[in-house]
Design a protein around this motif. Sequence first.
Motif, mmCIF file in Angstrom:
data_model
loop_
_atom_site.group_PDB
_atom_site.id
_atom_site.type_symbol
_atom_site.label_atom_id
_atom_site.label_comp_id
_atom_site.label_asym_id
_atom_site.label_seq_id
_atom_site.Cartn_x
_atom_site.Cartn_y
_atom_site.Cartn_z
ATOM 1 N N THR A 254 36.278 41.519 36.868
ATOM 2 C CA THR A 254 37.407 40.606 37.087
ATOM 3 C C THR A 254 38.580 41.336 37.730
ATOM 4 O O THR A 254 38.960 42.426 37.287
ATOM 5 N N VAL A 255 39.150 40.706 38.751
ATOM 6 C CA VAL A 255 40.360 41.245 39.378
ATOM 7 C C VAL A 255 41.376 40.122 39.540
ATOM 8 O O VAL A 255 41.058 38.933 39.432
ATOM 9 N N ALA A 256 42.594 40.526 39.808
ATOM 10 C CA ALA A 256 43.648 39.609 40.231
ATOM 11 C C ALA A 256 44.221 40.159 41.527
ATOM 12 O O ALA A 256 44.308 41.383 41.695
ATOM 13 N N TYR A 257 44.620 39.280 42.445
ATOM 14 C CA TYR A 257 45.162 39.792 43.702
ATOM 15 C C TYR A 257 46.070 38.770 44.357
ATOM 16 O O TYR A 257 46.069 37.573 44.011
ATOM 17 N N LEU A 258 46.859 39.264 45.296
ATOM 18 C CA LEU A 258 47.754 38.435 46.100
ATOM 19 C C LEU A 258 47.067 38.183 47.436
ATOM 20 O O LEU A 258 46.986 39.096 48.270
ATOM 21 N N PRO A 259 46.570 36.981 47.702
ATOM 22 C CA PRO A 259 45.789 36.754 48.929
ATOM 23 C C PRO A 259 46.522 37.128 50.202
ATOM 24 O O PRO A 259 45.941 37.732 51.120
ATOM 25 N N GLU A 260 47.821 36.801 50.292
ATOM 26 C CA GLU A 260 48.532 37.013 51.547
ATOM 27 C C GLU A 260 48.791 38.478 51.865
ATOM 28 O O GLU A 260 49.250 38.808 52.969
#
Length: 281
Positions: free
Chosen positions: A192-198
């Motif tokens: 699992t990861v979290a990220y800022l698409p832009e």
Amino acid sequence: MTVTLAPHTAPDHHGRTSRPRRYLMCPPEHFAVEYAINPWMDPARPVDAARAMRQWDALRRTYLDLGHAVEVIPAEPGLPDMVFAANGGLVVDGTAYSARFAHPQRAAEGPAYLGWLRAAGLRGVEAEHVNEGEGDLLVVGDLVLAGTGFRTAVAAHDEVRALFGRPVVTLELVDPHYYHLDTALAVLDDTTVAYLPEAFSAASRETLRELFPDAILAKARDAAVLGLNAVSDGRHVVLAAQATGFAARLRERGFVPVGVDVSELMKAGGGAKCCTLELRV
């Protein structure tokens, strides 16, 4: 400083399991913003060195309270960014891959960290290509996610692939505020990861969607306080206290957010993860 690691904890009712980790940190004894090598840095903006030290020590004590081990490398004069230990290398399976910094102001940090890691009994390998350690090289299960675009050369990704024998996935960063991968993407557990698409190129956004269809997509306001510059043990996620929206998303997914204030260190573009190099031995 080293503490004894506790046994693995049992999963909580969400199935999230914390695993004791071993971290390396460097106190901000010489912390200052004397140059500008990223958009966060402004040498004209005052820095409170004593406050930075208090915030760093609170982060260190947070890890200890969560049952992790913390070792400390001495700070060296003339290296104001040495506090950002994550940039000092990549350690996997007892092998330390050294950093080779993009900017001359930080060049001496690479040998300083490699020397400490070798003295600690790790196999130290000196990098041939420019890379900034865990700033751009993040381990997710058996994968290494590898950032490029501002600091780390794509050739270093090939070095990492050959050295560790793991798949390496190149991700291109496109926003200079997120100049390291660990400012735009947080590893939460082995899948699992979290990220800022832009923060990523279109092609890299597609790669992330394919690899992590259940990822947490961060909001710009949380990324802007370096909320994604976070450290997870699989259950607890240590992150900027100001990233309240991201903390709420983490709770929804069964993680336990642990807020810390590292706002003084943010003046140089670093958060909790920047201050923390994981020693995977």
